[in-house]
Design a protein around this motif. Structure first.
Motif, PDB file in Angstrom:
ATOM      1  N   ALA A  37       0.833  -1.203   0.000  1.00  0.00           N
ATOM      2  CA  ALA A  37       0.000   0.000   0.000  1.00  0.00           C
ATOM      3  C   ALA A  37       0.868   1.253   0.000  1.00  0.00           C
ATOM      4  O   ALA A  37       1.971   1.274   0.562  1.00  0.00           O
ATOM      5  CB  ALA A  37      -0.913   0.007   1.219  1.00  0.00           C
ATOM      6  N   GLU A  38       0.358   2.294  -0.623  1.00  0.00           N
ATOM      7  CA  GLU A  38       1.012   3.593  -0.591  1.00  0.00           C
ATOM      8  C   GLU A  38       0.608   4.324   0.687  1.00  0.00           C
ATOM      9  O   GLU A  38      -0.358   3.934   1.361  1.00  0.00           O
ATOM     10  CB  GLU A  38       0.595   4.411  -1.817  1.00  0.00           C
ATOM     11  CG  GLU A  38       1.018   3.782  -3.134  1.00  0.00           C
ATOM     12  CD  GLU A  38       0.460   4.526  -4.328  1.00  0.00           C
ATOM     13  OE1 GLU A  38      -0.292   5.500  -4.122  1.00  0.00           O
ATOM     14  OE2 GLU A  38       0.774   4.122  -5.462  1.00  0.00           O
ATOM     15  N   PRO A  39       1.324   5.385   1.061  1.00  0.00           N
ATOM     16  CA  PRO A  39       0.933   6.141   2.259  1.00  0.00           C
ATOM     17  C   PRO A  39      -0.523   6.588   2.194  1.00  0.00           C
ATOM     18  O   PRO A  39      -0.956   7.174   1.203  1.00  0.00           O
ATOM     19  CB  PRO A  39       1.891   7.339   2.242  1.00  0.00           C
ATOM     20  CG  PRO A  39       3.102   6.846   1.525  1.00  0.00           C
ATOM     21  CD  PRO A  39       2.581   5.905   0.467  1.00  0.00           C
TER      22      PRO A  39
ATOM     23  N   GLU B 149      -0.870  11.445   0.768  1.00  0.00           N
ATOM     24  CA  GLU B 149       0.550  11.108   0.764  1.00  0.00           C
ATOM     25  C   GLU B 149       1.229  11.500   2.081  1.00  0.00           C
ATOM     26  O   GLU B 149       2.353  11.085   2.368  1.00  0.00           O
ATOM     27  CB  GLU B 149       1.261  11.780  -0.406  1.00  0.00           C
ATOM     28  CG  GLU B 149       1.375  13.282  -0.303  1.00  0.00           C
ATOM     29  CD  GLU B 149       1.986  13.901  -1.559  1.00  0.00           C
ATOM     30  OE1 GLU B 149       2.308  15.090  -1.507  1.00  0.00           O
ATOM     31  OE2 GLU B 149       2.131  13.189  -2.580  1.00  0.00           O
ATOM     32  N   LYS B 150       0.539  12.302   2.913  1.00  0.00           N
ATOM     33  CA  LYS B 150       1.098  12.694   4.211  1.00  0.00           C
ATOM     34  C   LYS B 150       0.814  11.653   5.298  1.00  0.00           C
ATOM     35  O   LYS B 150       1.319  11.767   6.400  1.00  0.00           O
ATOM     36  CB  LYS B 150       0.512  14.052   4.632  1.00  0.00           C
ATOM     37  CG  LYS B 150       0.800  15.177   3.640  1.00  0.00           C
ATOM     38  CD  LYS B 150       0.024  16.427   3.996  1.00  0.00           C
ATOM     39  CE  LYS B 150       0.181  17.487   2.919  1.00  0.00           C
ATOM     40  NZ  LYS B 150      -0.663  18.682   3.188  1.00  0.00           N
ATOM     41  N   PHE B 151      -0.002  10.639   4.994  1.00  0.00           N
ATOM     42  CA  PHE B 151      -0.341   9.623   5.969  1.00  0.00           C
ATOM     43  C   PHE B 151       0.797   8.616   6.113  1.00  0.00           C
ATOM     44  O   PHE B 151       1.698   8.545   5.279  1.00  0.00           O
ATOM     45  CB  PHE B 151      -1.573   8.847   5.504  1.00  0.00           C
ATOM     46  CG  PHE B 151      -2.892   9.530   5.775  1.00  0.00           C
ATOM     47  CD1 PHE B 151      -3.873   8.911   6.522  1.00  0.00           C
ATOM     48  CD2 PHE B 151      -3.174  10.794   5.262  1.00  0.00           C
ATOM     49  CE1 PHE B 151      -5.089   9.513   6.778  1.00  0.00           C
ATOM     50  CE2 PHE B 151      -4.389  11.412   5.498  1.00  0.00           C
ATOM     51  CZ  PHE B 151      -5.352  10.758   6.251  1.00  0.00           C
ATOM     52  N   CYS B 152       0.734   7.802   7.185  1.00  0.00           N
ATOM     53  CA  CYS B 152       1.631   6.675   7.290  1.00  0.00           C
ATOM     54  C   CYS B 152       1.142   5.568   6.353  1.00  0.00           C
ATOM     55  O   CYS B 152      -0.009   5.563   5.931  1.00  0.00           O
ATOM     56  CB  CYS B 152       1.704   6.166   8.728  1.00  0.00           C
ATOM     57  SG  CYS B 152       0.100   5.723   9.443  1.00  0.00           S
ATOM     58  N   VAL B 153       2.033   4.625   6.031  1.00  0.00           N
ATOM     59  CA  VAL B 153       1.725   3.609   5.034  1.00  0.00           C
ATOM     60  C   VAL B 153       0.553   2.730   5.455  1.00  0.00           C
ATOM     61  O   VAL B 153      -0.342   2.446   4.675  1.00  0.00           O
ATOM     62  CB  VAL B 153       2.970   2.737   4.752  1.00  0.00           C
ATOM     63  CG1 VAL B 153       2.583   1.524   3.900  1.00  0.00           C
ATOM     64  CG2 VAL B 153       4.023   3.554   4.038  1.00  0.00           C
ATOM     65  N   GLY B 154       0.506   2.296   6.719  1.00  0.00           N
ATOM     66  CA  GLY B 154      -0.500   1.333   7.157  1.00  0.00           C
ATOM     67  C   GLY B 154      -1.883   1.915   7.367  1.00  0.00           C
ATOM     68  O   GLY B 154      -2.804   1.176   7.708  1.00  0.00           O
TER      69      GLY B 154
END
Length: 471
Positions: A116-118, A465-470
Motif C-alpha cells: 500500500a502507498e501512504p 501522501e502525508k499519511f503513514c503507510v498502514g
C-alpha cells in the motif's frame, strides 16, 4: 478492478502484537494463501466481523502449513461494504517482533497483494464514500494528536462536525442557486421570485459562518500543532531551570555561572490545554565573548519567529539595563508574552516600581520558584497553563465545535468567502440575478472542494501522501 493492497498497520517496533492489513477485491483469496485456520474452515467462508485462530504460512499459490509456518495468529474478516475501506478487508494479527511481522507481510505480497502507498487505506475509504475528505484528514490528525484538546478536536472532525457545518452552509446556498436557475431558465413557469433582499440575507449569513471558521483557524492550529515558544531573559535568571521544570527532566545545563546556555535547547512539552514547542536560549546581555554573542544573536532572532515568549526575571535582583533592553525589545516585537517572576524562595530585591514596570509591559505575569517544592511547581505549571490559555484566547475554544484543520481547508474556505463577498457586491451593484448566480456557483465549487465532493485527483493525492503507510 482495483489492486488488493497490504501493509503493516502497527508501528515499526517490538510489541505484543503486530497487524498486517489487506484490502481489496482479492483480500480473502490472498489471505487464504497465507493463513490456515485450525478449525479447517477456509477464510472466505467466514462472515464479516468474525475472527479465526490459525497458522500463518509462507504464502504462494500452494502454500501449506507445517514446515512453512511463520507464526500463529488471528485473522479478522471485514466484508464489503461494512469495513473501514468499504472493500473486503482482512487483518492478520501476529506476534509483535520486527522480523516475524515483515515475514508475514512478505508472504502476503508474494501471494498477490501490492504494498500500500501512504494513506491508501483511508484514501479508499474516502473514494468508496465511507468518509468525507475532511473526516479522512481528521484520521491523520487523530494519529498525530499531541494533547487532550487536539485529540478531542480530531475526534470531533472525524465524527463529521466540520463536514456538517460546511454542508449546512452549502445546502442554504444550493437552495438559492437552484431557485435562481429555475427562475432564470424557465421564466414562463410559475416560479416564485427570490428578492434581492432574500438572496442577500442568506449569503450574508453563509459568509458570516465562513468568516467565523476562518477567524478560529490560527488558534485551532495552536491546539493542533503546539505553540512555538521561546524562553528569554538575561543570564542566570533561571531560564534553564524553567526549561527543565517544564520538560520534566534535566534538558538544559543549570549552573550559577552566567552565560552557561549558548546554543538553543529545544523540547516539546504538554502543559495541559496547550503544547509548547520550547526553545531555551542564551541569556540576553551585552558581551565581548564572541561565542556567547552568537548565542545572544540567535536568541534575539528567535523572538522574530516565535508565537509566544516566556520572559524570565529574577525577583532577588533589581532590574538591570539588560532587563530593560529585553522589555523594550519585546514591546517592539509585539510578541505575546508571559512574564515569569522567578526565585520567589529568595529574599526579594526587585522594587515595587520595577514590578509595576514589568506588569505594565506584560499583563500576564506569574510568580514562580522554578527550583521549589514539587507541590509548588505543579501549582505554578497549572497557573502558567491558565495564563497562556488566556493570553492566546484558547480557553473559549471548544474541541467539539467545527474547526478548519489545515491549510488546504483554510484556502478553500477563504476562496468561498471571497466569492460570497463578490455575490454581495454583485447584488448591491444592481446586477441581474443571472450574474449573481454565476458568482454563487464559484462559491459552491470552493465549498465542494473543501468537503471533497468536487475535488481534483491531485488534491486527493496530496492529502493522503502525508499519511503513514498502514493507514
Amino acid at each position: 478492478m482495483k489492486d488488493t493492497i497490504a501493509a503493516i498497520a502497527t508501528p515499526s517496533a517490538v510489541g505484543g502484537i503486530s497487524v498486517i492489513r489487506i484490502s481489496g477485491p482479492e483480500a480473502l483469496t490472498i489471505a487464504g494463501r497465507v493463513f490456515s485456520t485450525f478449525s479447517g474452515k477456509p477464510l472466505d467462508s467466514l462472515k464479516g466481523y468474525t475472527c479465526a485462530y490459525g497458522q500463518i504460512i509462507s504464502g504462494g499459490e500452494t502454500g501449506e502449513a507445517g514446515e512453512n509456518a511463520i507464526d500463529d495468529g488471528v485473522a479478522s474478516v471485514f466484508r464489503a461494504p461494512r469495513s473501514y475501506t468499504g472493500e473486503d478487508t482482512i487483518e492478520i494479527s501476529c506476534h509483535g517482533g520486527l522480523f516475524v511481522t515483515r515475514e508475514v507481510l512478505r508472504a502476503v505480497l508474494r501471494s498477490g497483494a501490492r504494498l500500500a502507498e501512504p494513506g491508501e487505506f483511508t484514501k479508499r475509504a474516502f473514494l468508496n464514500g465511507k468518509l468525507s475528505l475532511t473526516q479522512a484528514e481528521a484520521v491523520a490528525d487523530l494519529i498525530g494528536a499531541v494533547s487532550e484538546k487536539s485529540l478531542r478536536t480530531a475526534k470531533s472532525a472525524l465524527s463529521g462536525a466540520l463536514y456538517r457545518r460546511i454542508r449546512s452552509i452549502t445546502d442554504d446556498l444550493l437552495a438559492v442557486s437552484a431557485h435562481l436557475a429555475a427562475y432564470i431558465d424557465y421564466p414562463e413557469e410559475d416560479v416564485d421570485e427570490l428578492t434581492e433582499k432574500d438572496v442577500e440575507a442568506i449569503v450574508e449569513k453563509s459568509l458570516g459562518d465562513l468568516n467565523q471558521l476562518l477567524a478560529g483557524f490560527d488558534r485551532g492550529q495552536l491546539i493542533k500543532e503546539g505553540v512555538d515558544t521561546v524562553i528569554v531573559g538575561k543570564p542566570n535568571v533561571g531560564k534553564s531551570t524553567l526549561m527543565n521544570l517544564l520538560s520534566g527532566r534535566a534538558r538544559s545545563i543549570v549552573t550559577n555561572i552566567p552565560g552557561t546556555t549558548r546554543d538553543v535547547v529545544e523540547e516539546t512539552v504538554n502543559l495541559g490545554d496547550v503544547v509548547l514547542r520550547l526553545a531555551d536560549t542564551a541569556g540576553i546581555r551585552d558581551t565581548d565573548n564572541p561565542v556567547e554573542k552568537i548565542g545572544v544573536d540567535i536568541a534575539l532572532e528567535r523572538l522574530t519567529t516565535a508565537s509566544l515568549a516566556l520572559v524570565v526575571f529574577d525577583l532577588s535582583e533589581p532590574l538591570s539595563e539588560d532587563d530593560d533592553r529585553i522589555i523594550s525589545r519585546l514591546s517592539e516585537e509585539t510578541l505575546p508574552a508571559v512574564a515569569i517572576l522567578n526565585k520567589t524562595d529568595l529574599p526579594q530585591s526587585l522594587s515595587e516600581s520595577d514590578l509595576e514596570k514589568i506588569r505594565a509591559a506584560f499583563p500576564h505575569t506569574l510568580l514562580l520558584s522554578a527550583g521549589g517544592s514539587d507541590k509548588a511547581q505543579q501549582q505554578a505549571l497549572s497557573a502558567l497553563n491558565s495564563e497562556i490559555s488566556s493570553l492566546l484566547e484558547l480557553s473559549d475554544i471548544h474541541p467539539e465545535d467545527a474547526m478548519l484543520a489545515n491549510e488546504r481547508q483554510r484556502e478553500a474556505a477563504a476562496e468561498a468567502a471571497s466569492r460570497l463577498s463578490e455575490v454581495l457586491s454583485t447584488i448591491r451593484s444592481g446586477y441581474t440575478l443571472d450574474a449573481v448566480d454565476v458568482a454563487l456557483e464559484s462559491a459552491l465549487s470552493a465549498l465542494f472542494a473543501l468537503t471533497g465532493e468536487k475535488v481534483s485527483d491531485t488534491v486527493v493525492n496530496e492529502v493522503f501522501e502525508k499519511f503513514c503507510v498502514g493507514k
